[in-house]
Scaffold this motif. Sequence first.
Motif, PDB file in Angstrom:
ATOM      1  N   ILE A  87     149.438 -25.604 -51.730  1.00  0.00           N
ATOM      2  CA  ILE A  87     148.866 -26.710 -51.344  1.00  0.00           C
ATOM      3  C   ILE A  87     149.329 -27.709 -52.405  1.00  0.00           C
ATOM      4  CG2 ILE A  87     146.916 -27.947 -50.563  1.00  0.00           C
ATOM      5  CD1 ILE A  87     146.994 -24.238 -50.435  1.00  0.00           C
ATOM      6  N   PRO A  91     149.485 -34.462 -50.030  1.00  0.00           N
ATOM      7  CA  PRO A  91     150.099 -33.728 -48.754  1.00  0.00           C
ATOM      8  C   PRO A  91     151.375 -34.399 -48.268  1.00  0.00           C
ATOM      9  CG  PRO A  91     148.303 -35.218 -48.479  1.00  0.00           C
ATOM     10  CD  PRO A  91     148.502 -35.188 -50.007  1.00  0.00           C
ATOM     11  N   ILE A  93     153.215 -33.886 -44.891  1.00  0.00           N
ATOM     12  CA  ILE A  93     153.299 -33.396 -43.695  1.00  0.00           C
ATOM     13  C   ILE A  93     154.318 -34.156 -42.549  1.00  0.00           C
ATOM     14  CG2 ILE A  93     151.042 -32.653 -43.686  1.00  0.00           C
ATOM     15  CD1 ILE A  93     150.263 -34.766 -41.723  1.00  0.00           C
ATOM     16  N   HIS A 102     151.644 -28.648 -36.196  1.00  0.00           N
ATOM     17  CA  HIS A 102     152.040 -28.391 -37.314  1.00  0.00           C
ATOM     18  C   HIS A 102     151.270 -26.950 -37.576  1.00  0.00           C
ATOM     19  CE1 HIS A 102     152.400 -32.462 -38.893  1.00  0.00           C
ATOM     20  NE2 HIS A 102     152.902 -31.986 -39.970  1.00  0.00           N
ATOM     21  N   LYS A 144     145.689 -35.725 -43.925  1.00  0.00           N
ATOM     22  CA  LYS A 144     146.728 -34.872 -44.258  1.00  0.00           C
ATOM     23  C   LYS A 144     146.485 -33.850 -45.148  1.00  0.00           C
ATOM     24  CE  LYS A 144     150.004 -38.923 -43.553  1.00  0.00           C
ATOM     25  NZ  LYS A 144     150.884 -39.859 -44.212  1.00  0.00           N
ATOM     26  N   GLN A 145     145.609 -34.121 -45.827  1.00  0.00           N
ATOM     27  CA  GLN A 145     145.351 -33.017 -47.092  1.00  0.00           C
ATOM     28  C   GLN A 145     144.745 -31.932 -46.111  1.00  0.00           C
ATOM     29  OE1 GLN A 145     146.593 -32.375 -49.559  1.00  0.00           O
ATOM     30  NE2 GLN A 145     145.009 -31.488 -51.371  1.00  0.00           N
ATOM     31  N   SER A 148     147.153 -29.831 -44.449  1.00  0.00           N
ATOM     32  CA  SER A 148     147.957 -29.105 -45.460  1.00  0.00           C
ATOM     33  C   SER A 148     147.360 -27.968 -45.746  1.00  0.00           C
ATOM     34  CB  SER A 148     148.359 -29.935 -46.668  1.00  0.00           C
ATOM     35  OG  SER A 148     148.863 -29.147 -47.474  1.00  0.00           O
ATOM     36  N   CYS A 151     147.393 -25.551 -42.700  1.00  0.00           N
ATOM     37  CA  CYS A 151     148.530 -24.987 -42.589  1.00  0.00           C
ATOM     38  C   CYS A 151     148.716 -23.636 -43.666  1.00  0.00           C
ATOM     39  CB  CYS A 151     149.712 -25.838 -42.890  1.00  0.00           C
ATOM     40  SG  CYS A 151     149.928 -26.978 -41.565  1.00  0.00           S
TER      41      CYS A 151
END
Length: 248
Positions: A87, A91, A93, A102, A144-145, A148, A151
């Motif tokens: 991580i 981030p 993506i 994602h 976005k974080q 991330s 994922c």
Amino acid sequence: MLFLVSIKKKMLEVNGLIKKYDKQNAVNNITFSLQGGEVVGLLGPNGAGKSTTMKCIVGLLRKTAGEVSIGGHDHLSVEAKKLFSYIPETPNIYDLLTVREHMQFIAQAYGVKDWKERAEVYFEMYDLADKQDKLGRDLSKGMKQKVSICCALLPDPRILFFDEPMIGLDPKAIKNTKKIFKTLKEEGKTILVSTHLMESVEAIADRIMIMKEGNIIGNDTLSNLKANFNGGNDSTLEDLFLELTKDE
């Protein structure tokens, strides 16, 4: 009679890692290892070499010298990449994939069959359930974080590298991320987490590693570091950090 001895396997071995930019060493010949099921907090002031070290380990930066292995495999091998998630502080993506896509992409890459059920749990935890159809380019930095992190957790890796995971997160997401740290530790996962939020690792870290100017200047349990620190056992991790990293 057969006696079985349980030995923790080294999940990460870093030997003589050097990263140079021109003639300047950003990481200066460091050696350390992480055992299976160990949580290590990586601390240091800005520019200490923490992010560079992590990026060299996961293969995003080419190391100048040294050896790195993950789970007994060279860190750049496919076998190693199957074992870890990373991580990043910023981030990264895909602009034209939705939040759900994602997760589907990661699931297909890692062969995660029950990904929809697992994804739903993380979506609820990070308030992404109503944003599954949003494109990556339309998300805020904090969102976005969160994507991330989700994922990274989806393939259930054995070792996780968190580089400032709290950056941009709201208070609820920070709280849930701390809970995830504890859960991962209870599951026996190996974690290396770089952060300036010391309280997020102080309670769960088995060991603290402190970097300064590309060198490891402290690497031990918190209690042992405190025992060798002038402030004694009443000192906080912050006190210890400031003392070790102060300019001479």
